[in-house]
Structure formats: C-alpha cells, structure tokens
Design an enzyme around this catalytic site. Structure first.
Site, PDB file in Angstrom:
ATOM      1  N   ILE A  36       7.727  33.742   0.897  1.00 58.02           N
ATOM      2  CA  ILE A  36       7.830  32.322   1.275  1.00 58.02           C
ATOM      3  C   ILE A  36       9.258  31.814   1.067  1.00 58.02           C
ATOM      4  O   ILE A  36       9.684  30.854   1.671  1.00 58.02           O
ATOM      5  CB  ILE A  36       6.772  31.480   0.530  1.00 58.02           C
ATOM      6  CG1 ILE A  36       6.592  30.116   1.165  1.00 58.02           C
ATOM      7  CG2 ILE A  36       7.092  31.374  -0.966  1.00 58.02           C
ATOM      8  CD1 ILE A  36       5.274  29.460   0.886  1.00 58.02           C
ATOM      9  N   ARG A  37       9.998  32.502   0.174  1.00 55.75           N
ATOM     10  CA  ARG A  37      11.426  32.190  -0.006  1.00 55.75           C
ATOM     11  C   ARG A  37      12.204  33.468  -0.301  1.00 55.75           C
ATOM     12  O   ARG A  37      11.598  34.508  -0.561  1.00 55.75           O
ATOM     13  CB  ARG A  37      11.639  31.164  -1.112  1.00 55.75           C
ATOM     14  CG  ARG A  37      11.171  31.586  -2.484  1.00 55.75           C
ATOM     15  CD  ARG A  37      11.325  30.446  -3.464  1.00 55.75           C
ATOM     16  NE  ARG A  37      10.304  29.429  -3.228  1.00 55.75           N
ATOM     17  CZ  ARG A  37       9.064  29.489  -3.728  1.00 55.75           C
ATOM     18  NH1 ARG A  37       8.708  30.506  -4.483  1.00 55.75           N
ATOM     19  NH2 ARG A  37       8.182  28.547  -3.493  1.00 55.75           N
ATOM     20  N   TYR A 143      -9.266  32.621 -10.100  1.00 52.84           N
ATOM     21  CA  TYR A 143      -8.583  33.839  -9.635  1.00 52.84           C
ATOM     22  C   TYR A 143      -9.615  34.961  -9.450  1.00 52.84           C
ATOM     23  O   TYR A 143      -9.650  35.641  -8.427  1.00 52.84           O
ATOM     24  CB  TYR A 143      -7.528  34.217 -10.674  1.00 52.84           C
ATOM     25  CG  TYR A 143      -6.786  35.498 -10.420  1.00 52.84           C
ATOM     26  CD1 TYR A 143      -5.876  35.615  -9.377  1.00 52.84           C
ATOM     27  CD2 TYR A 143      -6.966  36.606 -11.249  1.00 52.84           C
ATOM     28  CE1 TYR A 143      -5.191  36.794  -9.162  1.00 52.84           C
ATOM     29  CE2 TYR A 143      -6.274  37.783 -11.048  1.00 52.84           C
ATOM     30  CZ  TYR A 143      -5.385  37.877 -10.002  1.00 52.84           C
ATOM     31  OH  TYR A 143      -4.699  39.046  -9.801  1.00 52.84           O
ATOM     32  N   ILE A 173      -0.017  44.564 -15.157  1.00 51.64           N
ATOM     33  CA  ILE A 173       1.055  45.471 -14.733  1.00 51.64           C
ATOM     34  C   ILE A 173       2.342  45.132 -15.489  1.00 51.64           C
ATOM     35  O   ILE A 173       2.779  43.980 -15.500  1.00 51.64           O
ATOM     36  CB  ILE A 173       1.301  45.363 -13.215  1.00 51.64           C
ATOM     37  CG1 ILE A 173       0.000  45.520 -12.421  1.00 51.64           C
ATOM     38  CG2 ILE A 173       2.357  46.376 -12.763  1.00 51.64           C
ATOM     39  CD1 ILE A 173      -0.596  46.896 -12.405  1.00 51.64           C
TER      40      ILE A 173
HETATM   41  N1  SER Z   1      -2.355  40.410 -14.306  1.00 47.21           N
HETATM   42  C1  SER Z   1      -3.266  39.516 -13.689  1.00 47.21           C
HETATM   43  C2  SER Z   1      -3.348  38.240 -14.419  1.00 47.21           C
HETATM   44  O1  SER Z   1      -3.159  38.245 -15.611  1.00 47.21           O
HETATM   45  C3  SER Z   1      -4.640  40.140 -13.636  1.00 47.21           C
HETATM   46  O2  SER Z   1      -4.828  40.673 -12.379  1.00 47.21           O
HETATM   47  O3  SER Z   1      -3.619  37.246 -13.844  1.00 47.21           O
END
Ligand code: SER
Length: 322
Positions: A36-37, A143, A173
C-alpha cells in the site's frame, strides 16, 4: 520456470524476505513486489514494485494483466493485537483481499494462490499440547475469526471452482531484517533487539507463556516448498499446521543470557496475555511433514545465534560507544 509472481504486502515482515528469496529463485523481473506504500529502497530497486491496496480488486487485476502474473502471494493482513483495536477494519482487510484474489483465480486470471493462516485459528477449546491438524477451531480474536473463515473460503474455492490455493498456519515468526507489527508473538523479535541495544527488556507476556514459534528462514522455505509441491501432494486445502519450536519468554531470555549474561527481563503482561493464553502451546504438524516433506532447520539455540549475530547496534548505541 515461466511463472510471474505478484506479492501483495511485500513490505511487511514476511513479504520482505519472501520477495528477496523468490527473486533469487525466479529472477528479479519475474517477481512483482507490491504494497500500500513504499518500503525499503534497496529492496524496491531490486525488481518491479507497484503500489496496490489489497482491498482494491481492479488495481490487483490491472497489475496482474500488466505483468501477466501467474501466481499471487497475499501477505497483506492486520495481525492479532492491532485487529482487536479495530475489529471491523481488520475483518474487511483480511477478508476482502482474500476474496478478491480467490475470485481472480476462479476467473482464470491467475493460476496459483498462497495465503497465510495462523495458529490464531485455535481458541481456548482447542487442545493446547500437540494441537492436531483437525480439531476444534473456536478463535476468540477477530484475527483468528478472519483466518478460520479465510481457510474455509480457500477450501470452498478449491472444491467448487478448482482454484489452486495453498496455505500454512504460521506460528509466531522471528526475524531481524524487518520487524513485525501488531502481533501477539512480536515480543520474541523485540526481545533480541532490546537485548542487543539496551541489555534489558520489559515483556508484555508473562514468563511462562508457551507459544509456537519459527525462524523466518524456515517460514520462507515452508512457503516456497508448499507452493512448489506437486498438486496431488496438497491434500489439505484449508491450511496446514506448521511447527518448529515452542518456548516461553523465560526460556528465550535464558538462551539470550548465554551470550549477553547481563541481559535483564521484566514482565508487565497487557491485553495480549489473554490472546496468547487462548492459543496452542505446541502444534502437531504431521500432515505437512508427510504430505509435502516439511522439515524445519532452526531450533531456539540456532535461531538465537543467528539473531544476535545479525542485529547490529543502532547508530545511537555506536555513538555511545565512541
Ligand atoms: N504472529 C501472529 C500474531 O501474533 C500470529 O499469526 O498476530
């Protein structure tokens, strides 16, 4: 390999390293980065870059046509902690972008789609230890709701229209090139930077909060591996469980202290504790290992060495030293 790849959300934590790796494999000109940027200059200059709002289907289609794109990696999303603050906005972004890309695949504009899911699809009613591929998924976060719904949409487009969409349920990650933004697992990145730069870290999760995690290099390899696997090996079209390691803030702090003995950690859990407590602690990813040969390379020890070796003291820190 005649594929042309479009990455939506290429300037984010995973998108940045994914773009670099895909450019190495497919060639710089074959991988179109978009966000988007604009993001980091060096990375934008290494190949084509387009500004795209992932919620704008026409904008995506225009770029798909312009470059004759065959594969889309949809990495744009709002993560768990930020999404709790603006639930409807998060739902719109996470869902609309996916439905746009699935529609483009259904209408044969693209051949293959990658879309990440998350351990956030699980909730407090899921088993926390060795969480199986198929179990209760009753997420408590917006989420998680968007990810579990997205998984069903992927499966639906595959079964109904033959769309070749592939997906992984990422754990937290951990990376040093680009920081994450707005996730519950972000502490496991921040802790390394703070350890290196300040020698101390105040953690927003309690010391015994055990969560599934993965080093970026493994996450990128898994992503490319599932996308390159023969169609017949992909037996799950919702999303695959994916795992490498699990640890608590206390355990990661102790690992860091092996290299920085004076490192101090304190704990001040906030609203993210509740999110973390609803997630699994250890994931069982047997189907990914059996179906398309997933194998992780990094454990906590190896990852810590890599993180501490790669994170450079900030300019401020350098000035203090001089
Ligand atoms: N790393 C992500 C979060 O903490 C989990 O998918 O929102």
């Amino acid at each position: 390999m005649n594929d042309t790849i479009l990455i939506l959300g290429a300037c984010g934590q995973i998108g940045t390293e994914l773009t670099q790796k895909l450019r190495k494999i497919y060639g710089d000109q074959q991988v179109i980065a978009s966000d988007i940027r604009e993001g980091q200059k060096e990375f934008l200059n290494s190949g084509p870059f387009e500004i795209i709002n992932a919620m704008d289907k026409d904008a995506i289609l225009e770029v798909v046509k312009k470059y004759k794109v065959t594969q889309v990696y949809l990495m744009a999303a709002m993560l768990s902690a930020t999404a709790e603050k603006v639930p409807l906005k998060a739902w719109d972004l996470n869902m609309q972008s996916l439905l746009h890309v699935l529609e483009l695949a259904k209408d044969m504009h693209i051949k293959k789609v990658y879309w990440p899911s998350s351990i956030a699809v699980f909730g407090s009613t899921s088993p926390k230890i060795n969480t199986p591929q198929q179990t209760i998924t009753e997420p408590s976060t917006v989420y998680g709701i968007s990810k579990v719904s997205g998984e069903h949409w992927c499966n639906y487009y595959h079964n109904k229209y033959g769309v070749d969409v592939r997906s992984l349920r990422y754990p937290g990650i951990i990376s040093w090139k680009t920081k994450p933004g707005g996730g519950t697992t972000d502490y496991a990145v921040d802790i390394y930077f703070k350890a290196k730069e300040e020698g101390a870290y105040e953690c927003f999760l309690g010391e015994d909060t055990n969560l599934p995690m993965m080093y970026m290099e493994d996450a990128i390899n898994a992503t490319i591996q599932i996308m390159q696997a023969p169609q017949e090996n992909i037996k799950i079209r919702t999303s695959y469980n994916l795992a490498a390691m699990s640890f608590t803030p206390k355990v990661i702090a102790e690992e860091i202290q092996k290299y920085i003995p004076e490192f101090k950690i304190t704990y001040a859990p906030d609203f993210r504790q509740e999110i973390a407590d609803s997630w699994p602690q250890i994931i069982d990813d047997t189907p990914a290992r059996e179906d398309w040969g997933w194998k992780h390379a990094f454990d906590l020890e190896l990852m810590t060495k890599e993180m501490l070796r790669n994170i450079q003291p900030t300019t401020n820190e350098l000035l203090k030293v001089l």
